[in-house]
Design an enzyme around this catalytic site. Sequence first.
Site, short mmCIF file in Angstrom:
data_model
loop_
_atom_site.label_atom_id
_atom_site.label_comp_id
_atom_site.label_asym_id
_atom_site.label_seq_id
_atom_site.Cartn_x
_atom_site.Cartn_y
_atom_site.Cartn_z
CD GLU A 274 2.46 -2.49 2.20
OE1 GLU A 274 1.72 -1.70 1.59
OE2 GLU A 274 2.04 -3.31 3.05
CB CYS A 476 -1.22 -4.55 4.98
SG CYS A 476 -2.86 -3.89 4.66
CG ASN A 606 -1.51 0.92 7.31
OD1 ASN A 606 -1.36 1.91 6.60
ND2 ASN A 606 -1.94 -0.24 6.82
CD GLU A 607 -5.59 0.63 4.93
OE1 GLU A 607 -5.55 1.56 4.11
OE2 GLU A 607 -5.88 -0.54 4.63
O1 AHR Z 1 -1.03 0.11 -0.74
C1 AHR Z 1 -1.44 -1.21 -0.66
C2 AHR Z 1 -2.26 -1.50 0.58
O2 AHR Z 1 -3.43 -0.75 0.59
C3 AHR Z 1 -1.60 -1.12 1.87
O3 AHR Z 1 -0.76 -2.10 2.33
C4 AHR Z 1 -2.75 -0.96 2.81
O4 AHR Z 1 -2.47 -0.07 3.83
C5 AHR Z 1 -3.86 -0.51 1.91
O5 AHR Z 1 -5.02 -1.20 2.14
#
Ligand code: AHR
Length: 879
Positions: A274, A476, A606-607
């Site tokens: 990321e 995120c 994503n979550e």
């Molecule tokens: O890994 C860091 C963050 O943690 C990621 O962007 C998110 O998906 C999670 O909350």
Amino acid sequence: MKSFQIKTVMCSALFVVRIMFVAPLAATPHKTFAEPDSAYIFAYSPAKSNGRNGLHIAWSLEGKDWHTIGADHSFVRSDYSRWGQEKRMIDPYLFRANNGLWHCVWTLNERDGAFAHAASQNLIYWTRQSYPLVMEGGNCLMTAIVYDRSSDEHMVSWKNDRNGTNQSFYASTKDFRIYAPAKPFTGNNDAGLRQEVVVAGNTERGTVNKISWTEIDALIKAQQLADYRSIIWGESAATDRERFAGLKPVNATFTPDWANSKTITDMLIGAFFEDINYAADGGIYAELVQNRDFEYAPSDKEGRDPNWNSRKAWSIIGYDATFEIDSVQPVHPNNKHYAVLQISRVGAGLANEGWDGIALQAGEKYDFTVFARTLSGKNGKLMIRLTNADGKKLGEAFTKNISSEWKKYETILVAKETVSNARIEIIPQMVGSVALDMISLFPQKTFQGRKNGLRPDLAQAIADMKPRFVRFPGGCVAHGDGIENMYRWENTIGPLESRKPQRNVWGYHQTAGLGYYEYFLFCEDIGAEPVPIVPAGVPCQNSAHHGHPLGGQQGGIPMHEMDDYVQSILHLIEWANGDAKTVWGKKRAEAGHPAPFNLKYLGVGNEDLITDIFEERFTMIFHAVKAKYPEIEIIGTAGPFIKETTDYVEGWELANVLGIPLMDEHYYQSPGWYIHNQDYYDSYDRSKAKVYLGEYAAHLPGRPNNIETALAEALHLTALERNGDVVHMASYAPLLAKEKFTQWNPDLIYFNNTEVKPTVGYYVQQLFGQNAGDEYITGDVTLSGNREDVRKRVAVSFVRDSKNNDLIVKMVNLLPVAVHATVALQGVRFAGDEAVKTVLTGAPDDRNAKPETSTFTVSENISSDLPPYSFTVLRMKIR
Ligand code: AHR
């Protein structure tokens, strides 16, 4: 009336919790009480926390003396808006419907025309939250619920005090999902519905209900269990000295049970990439010029940094010159801003500081490129210079003459010295006005020599983990801070000047120079499967408000735009896998990759918060991809937390309904949690979706990456291998972090402009990645003594790598004493005498330990001393 007796319990921690609970009722824990049939509960959000601490419940026999359930226990929290301060539950109103279901509505903030709703059967587990927008332009204060028998509907009411009004409204609903338009309410909407009571010495405002004692007892037990869990999950090595005082070294025998083996995933270890902590721009993406496109904007940092704008990292050098930003006739509409340099005396120019300086290596070649055009004055060349902090020239080159049309100019510089803090200067050799954009300096030495490529040291560190897959672009970053900020893959391919830069959710700027094409190439270069994650049509669950009527995360892409969005996801698959004659496959071929990338996995979401808005959009995407590309394995999402939490439960329910093949789970937990949850996946239903543990790490206060966290992760990974028939993939998160530019700790690999600093956690991932197997052989563990806390800190995993016919034994010792281990391999036929042993060990707070490798002679009983706090891997050839 029944009677009950407070029971003492075996576990001392639970015992403490029990005593705390009975104190208001009894002087001694042995007394027998008359158990009431029913009692009152008072539901409130503590005034002192201003709505930031969720729904609390107190109980009372007579409705006079109130006893809190837990010192500060929250039964449900608001999940609306940005993480932290903005997630508020103000004036919750708890109401029980005739069918026994509890409904809770609350005010979200003083600003928005939406309220929150959640329901529960037992006040312990709460269903998904919804945030109906009932009062656009107004707000929803003092929400309340009344049942209207005549229409068999519920009326949710509120007060609006925005726009100078102070009026009550209501909206009717049959199901708390669809609401009729708001209507004015005559009088005070919550008159007599709320009460003020004194709880723990504080006057609180909330709702009173009478319920059975059995239900109250269940609430008390739920809170006790939560407290108990937080005690045992909070166990850390800091208290090992007391916990294991007097413990002698432990003897252990580990025996593989060959009759009890199973095929497991060969994809377990992957990399989570990321662009957080400057992982991409300023990090692995080898570009050396910061803000090359002049697209930095104050909004990248939400206006908090006065120096963060399109001039960031640039300065003027020399005399009689000005530097402005313009946007008329840009190089490309996606790249609106460019620099205009007005020069009256040759020698002046623009300088870029890079990210904390530009690192150069003596003798290396650097590609310089720029888009330029003269606006006034004569045509002339640009002189490009590399200088050190004292202004000493470290390299020089010239472009061709600049013309009056935008054109790309290129030249090559050779660095004379190795320095970490050079800068680059662009010095026009003519007076007049010149426009400059996309000013880039790239080392020719990139990973695998790719143009527009990656820093070789960082890319190699990832490759050395032997990841079977790479997830990108987040996290995120994938679903973004609000709808406008979602990562749209098609904006990140094609010529660099046509890509759409944007604000990075972590508070900086993304050039998209490292885009989908580069991600796919990197995967190919290191033999990893690409796992792109596309937004499920909703942004990050912690998005900011950004002026959207529903706040950030509660909105989704409007349904009338969803068809286009779904198409863009289908285009991604065609771009990755279609032949060069297809519309999108052609774009891939034009970029330099005629052969398909052979994409197999696609993460959707994503979550995310599992809301109706999410479900509607996810389902659309899921069906469309499945219909057109049934071979693609879609990865669904189970929220950001562990079992029993709402998004986890609802995410998995959706997976079962839709038949999603893989589910992405995330959790960041304490080492104690990993110690006490080694059976987490043992009971997963093997006939349902497989698991992709997309984000996890062990977190300690202060967020170090040390031996304690690394061993907790190793322990968990042995449990994942044991469950390798259901846990298909796992990736630690986050991966990269640039020193001094870090938003999140711990990370796996820290770096600066010249160094790569793998952590102890990295070595654990690497040892699992390099020693993966595809067959799991159940291991029998015999330990001296029968302490459970000892047993939970010693783990073994036997796997066979069938390609090489290697037997791999991984052993974790999280005890402060050595474990004298015997690996009993009777009957195993070895191929050769020598085997390899790797040990990673250190004090729990050690952040610098490195694995050490040696060889040993194999035998039927291998003695292997596992040092205190250690991870040991044995690898041997068998027949
Ligand atoms: O890994 C860091 C963050 O943690 C990621 O962007 C998110 O998906 C999670 O909350």
